[in-house]
Design a protein around this motif. Structure first.
Motif, PDB file in Angstrom:
ATOM      1  N   VAL A 118     -11.686   7.415 -22.662  1.00  0.00           N
ATOM      2  CA  VAL A 118     -10.781   7.020 -23.743  1.00  0.00           C
ATOM      3  C   VAL A 118     -11.354   7.492 -25.082  1.00  0.00           C
ATOM      4  CG1 VAL A 118      -9.659   5.070 -24.896  1.00  0.00           C
ATOM      5  CG2 VAL A 118      -9.921   5.053 -22.411  1.00  0.00           C
ATOM      6  N   LEU A 119     -12.648   7.344 -25.258  1.00  0.00           N
ATOM      7  CA  LEU A 119     -13.293   7.866 -26.469  1.00  0.00           C
ATOM      8  C   LEU A 119     -13.169   9.388 -26.526  1.00  0.00           C
ATOM      9  CD1 LEU A 119     -16.527   5.676 -26.545  1.00  0.00           C
ATOM     10  CD2 LEU A 119     -14.467   5.404 -27.947  1.00  0.00           C
ATOM     11  N   GLY A 120     -13.235  10.029 -25.375  1.00  0.00           N
ATOM     12  CA  GLY A 120     -13.106  11.475 -25.306  1.00  0.00           C
ATOM     13  C   GLY A 120     -11.737  11.997 -25.690  1.00  0.00           C
ATOM     14  N   TYR A 121     -10.727  11.124 -25.643  1.00  0.00           N
ATOM     15  CA  TYR A 121      -9.385  11.547 -26.080  1.00  0.00           C
ATOM     16  C   TYR A 121      -9.420  12.055 -27.521  1.00  0.00           C
ATOM     17  CZ  TYR A 121      -7.288   9.051 -22.063  1.00  0.00           C
ATOM     18  OH  TYR A 121      -6.922   8.625 -20.815  1.00  0.00           O
ATOM     19  N   ALA A 122     -10.276  11.471 -28.335  1.00  0.00           N
ATOM     20  CA  ALA A 122     -10.373  11.912 -29.735  1.00  0.00           C
ATOM     21  C   ALA A 122     -10.858  13.357 -29.811  1.00  0.00           C
ATOM     22  CB  ALA A 122     -11.297  10.985 -30.523  1.00  0.00           C
ATOM     23  N   LEU A 123     -11.832  13.703 -28.991  1.00  0.00           N
ATOM     24  CA  LEU A 123     -12.300  15.093 -28.953  1.00  0.00           C
ATOM     25  C   LEU A 123     -11.176  16.029 -28.499  1.00  0.00           C
ATOM     26  CD1 LEU A 123     -15.801  14.630 -27.255  1.00  0.00           C
ATOM     27  CD2 LEU A 123     -15.360  15.210 -29.641  1.00  0.00           C
ATOM     28  N   ALA A 124     -10.505  15.638 -27.426  1.00  0.00           N
ATOM     29  CA  ALA A 124      -9.432  16.473 -26.880  1.00  0.00           C
ATOM     30  C   ALA A 124      -8.302  16.653 -27.893  1.00  0.00           C
ATOM     31  CB  ALA A 124      -8.888  15.858 -25.592  1.00  0.00           C
ATOM     32  N   ALA A 125      -7.912  15.574 -28.545  1.00  0.00           N
ATOM     33  CA  ALA A 125      -6.818  15.652 -29.528  1.00  0.00           C
ATOM     34  C   ALA A 125      -7.220  16.515 -30.719  1.00  0.00           C
ATOM     35  CB  ALA A 125      -6.432  14.246 -29.992  1.00  0.00           C
ATOM     36  N   GLY A 126      -8.442  16.338 -31.180  1.00  0.00           N
ATOM     37  CA  GLY A 126      -8.909  17.121 -32.318  1.00  0.00           C
ATOM     38  C   GLY A 126      -8.947  18.612 -32.018  1.00  0.00           C
ATOM     39  N   LEU A 127      -9.473  18.958 -30.866  1.00  0.00           N
ATOM     40  CA  LEU A 127      -9.542  20.375 -30.496  1.00  0.00           C
ATOM     41  C   LEU A 127      -8.152  20.948 -30.209  1.00  0.00           C
ATOM     42  CD1 LEU A 127     -12.707  20.240 -28.225  1.00  0.00           C
ATOM     43  CD2 LEU A 127     -12.524  21.295 -30.484  1.00  0.00           C
ATOM     44  N   ASP A 171      -7.519  19.190 -14.692  1.00  0.00           N
ATOM     45  CA  ASP A 171      -7.773  19.635 -16.065  1.00  0.00           C
ATOM     46  C   ASP A 171      -7.332  21.071 -16.288  1.00  0.00           C
ATOM     47  OD1 ASP A 171      -8.838  17.259 -17.068  1.00  0.00           O
ATOM     48  OD2 ASP A 171     -10.257  18.428 -18.257  1.00  0.00           O
ATOM     49  N   VAL A 172      -7.526  21.915 -15.300  1.00  0.00           N
ATOM     50  CA  VAL A 172      -7.067  23.298 -15.416  1.00  0.00           C
ATOM     51  C   VAL A 172      -5.536  23.312 -15.534  1.00  0.00           C
ATOM     52  CG1 VAL A 172      -6.862  25.520 -14.208  1.00  0.00           C
ATOM     53  CG2 VAL A 172      -9.053  24.296 -14.233  1.00  0.00           C
ATOM     54  N   LEU A 173      -4.857  22.491 -14.735  1.00  0.00           N
ATOM     55  CA  LEU A 173      -3.391  22.421 -14.794  1.00  0.00           C
ATOM     56  C   LEU A 173      -2.908  21.877 -16.145  1.00  0.00           C
ATOM     57  CD1 LEU A 173      -2.649  21.126 -11.187  1.00  0.00           C
ATOM     58  CD2 LEU A 173      -2.377  23.461 -12.071  1.00  0.00           C
ATOM     59  N   LYS A 174      -3.564  20.847 -16.659  1.00  0.00           N
ATOM     60  CA  LYS A 174      -3.191  20.291 -17.963  1.00  0.00           C
ATOM     61  C   LYS A 174      -3.389  21.323 -19.072  1.00  0.00           C
ATOM     62  CE  LYS A 174      -4.507  15.615 -16.595  1.00  0.00           C
ATOM     63  NZ  LYS A 174      -5.497  14.545 -16.755  1.00  0.00           N
ATOM     64  N   ALA A 175      -4.501  22.039 -19.001  1.00  0.00           N
ATOM     65  CA  ALA A 175      -4.773  23.065 -20.016  1.00  0.00           C
ATOM     66  C   ALA A 175      -3.727  24.179 -19.944  1.00  0.00           C
ATOM     67  CB  ALA A 175      -6.176  23.636 -19.834  1.00  0.00           C
ATOM     68  N   ALA A 176      -3.371  24.581 -18.737  1.00  0.00           N
ATOM     69  CA  ALA A 176      -2.355  25.631 -18.578  1.00  0.00           C
ATOM     70  C   ALA A 176      -1.013  25.166 -19.132  1.00  0.00           C
ATOM     71  CB  ALA A 176      -2.222  26.016 -17.107  1.00  0.00           C
ATOM     72  N   PHE A 197      -5.651  29.664 -23.764  1.00  0.00           N
ATOM     73  CA  PHE A 197      -5.898  28.927 -22.517  1.00  0.00           C
ATOM     74  C   PHE A 197      -7.359  28.488 -22.448  1.00  0.00           C
ATOM     75  CE2 PHE A 197      -7.392  28.951 -18.082  1.00  0.00           C
ATOM     76  CZ  PHE A 197      -6.723  27.817 -17.642  1.00  0.00           C
ATOM     77  N   ALA A 198      -8.281  29.392 -22.747  1.00  0.00           N
ATOM     78  CA  ALA A 198      -9.703  29.045 -22.709  1.00  0.00           C
ATOM     79  C   ALA A 198     -10.014  27.909 -23.684  1.00  0.00           C
ATOM     80  CB  ALA A 198     -10.553  30.278 -23.028  1.00  0.00           C
ATOM     81  N   LEU A 199      -9.450  27.994 -24.881  1.00  0.00           N
ATOM     82  CA  LEU A 199      -9.685  26.946 -25.881  1.00  0.00           C
ATOM     83  C   LEU A 199      -9.048  25.621 -25.462  1.00  0.00           C
ATOM     84  CD1 LEU A 199      -9.155  29.044 -29.132  1.00  0.00           C
ATOM     85  CD2 LEU A 199     -11.332  28.170 -28.207  1.00  0.00           C
ATOM     86  N   MET A 200      -7.859  25.682 -24.877  1.00  0.00           N
ATOM     87  CA  MET A 200      -7.208  24.447 -24.428  1.00  0.00           C
ATOM     88  C   MET A 200      -7.968  23.849 -23.243  1.00  0.00           C
ATOM     89  SD  MET A 200      -4.828  22.496 -25.565  1.00  0.00           S
ATOM     90  CE  MET A 200      -3.627  23.401 -26.520  1.00  0.00           C
ATOM     91  N   LEU A 201      -8.563  24.694 -22.412  1.00  0.00           N
ATOM     92  CA  LEU A 201      -9.381  24.201 -21.307  1.00  0.00           C
ATOM     93  C   LEU A 201     -10.623  23.490 -21.847  1.00  0.00           C
ATOM     94  CD1 LEU A 201      -9.689  23.967 -18.265  1.00  0.00           C
ATOM     95  CD2 LEU A 201     -10.826  26.194 -18.275  1.00  0.00           C
ATOM     96  N   ILE A 202     -11.205  24.033 -22.895  1.00  0.00           N
ATOM     97  CA  ILE A 202     -12.338  23.364 -23.539  1.00  0.00           C
ATOM     98  C   ILE A 202     -11.888  22.021 -24.112  1.00  0.00           C
ATOM     99  CG2 ILE A 202     -13.943  23.469 -25.504  1.00  0.00           C
ATOM    100  CD1 ILE A 202     -14.069  26.545 -24.951  1.00  0.00           C
ATOM    101  N   ALA A 203     -10.737  22.013 -24.765  1.00  0.00           N
ATOM    102  CA  ALA A 203     -10.210  20.762 -25.327  1.00  0.00           C
ATOM    103  C   ALA A 203      -9.977  19.741 -24.220  1.00  0.00           C
ATOM    104  CB  ALA A 203      -8.912  21.038 -26.090  1.00  0.00           C
TER     105      ALA A 203
END
Length: 189
Positions: free
Chosen positions: A109-118, A174-179, A133-139
């Motif tokens: 849940v705390l990590g959501y902030a990192l994902a949203a920010g990126l 996560d790969v599917l979400k990033a895609a 895609f690579a950047l969204m996968l990192i996010a």
């Protein structure tokens, strides 16, 4: 000595005097957008699938974090995610299964902030599709940093077990979400 003001200075003074209401309107708008983002995170995060071998459920919460960041921008996405975490921490039922609390999976849940920010940054970039895609996968994967660390500490297990419980089962998702987020955030030309 009496200082004279020009009409331009007088107009500036009026604009400055009117600014508090403009600031109030801006603050209200920002608060509402962050509230909408937090609501989206809470509602979309309800879509979950518990896994019998780990305390971490599969949820669409991280996808929601990517979407909130992409739509509302990094700053509002981070604020929405942190508000969700704060609400959960004080007992509001905003997590998967309408649960709350600082549980073994709270690090995600705390990590959501990192994902949203990126994701907010990626959504506004002009990068090509492979780079996006690579950047969204990192996010998308960024939720694992605080998630796995928190899980390791909460369960008192070693790194291998924490990765097996809190990372490995979620990699394909996560790969599917990033895609998905890469495709939906492509700028229309």
């Amino acid at each position: 000595m009496i200082k004279k003001t020009s009409p331009a200075t007088g107009a500036a003074a009026v604009a400055t005097a009117a600014a508090p209401s403009s600031r109030l309107a801006l603050a209200a708008r920002e608060t509402a957008l962050i509230g909408v983002g937090t609501t989206a995170l809470a509602l979309i995060g309800q879509i979950s699938l518990p896994l019998p071998f780990t305390p971490v459920p599969v949820t669409l919460g991280s996808l929601a974090a990517l979407g909130v960041g992409a739509v509302l921008g990094s700053r509002r996405g981070i604020a929405s995610s942190l508000l969700l975490a704060a609400l959960a921490a004080v007992g509001a039922p905003v997590l998967a299964g309408w649960s709350s609390g600082v549980t073994a999976s709270f690090g995600y849940v705390l990590g959501y902030a990192l994902a949203a920010g990126l994701a907010g940054r990626v959504a506004r970039s002009d990068a090509g599709l492979p780079t996006r895609f690579a950047l969204m996968l990192i996010a998308s994967s960024s939720v694992f940093v605080p998630g796995v660390i928190w899980l390791k500490i909460a369960l008192g297990v070693g790194w291998g077990k924490a990765v097996a419980l809190g990372l490995t089962p979620f990699l394909v998702g996560d790969v599917l979400k990033a895609a998905f987020m890469t495709v939906v955030t492509v700028k229309r030309r």
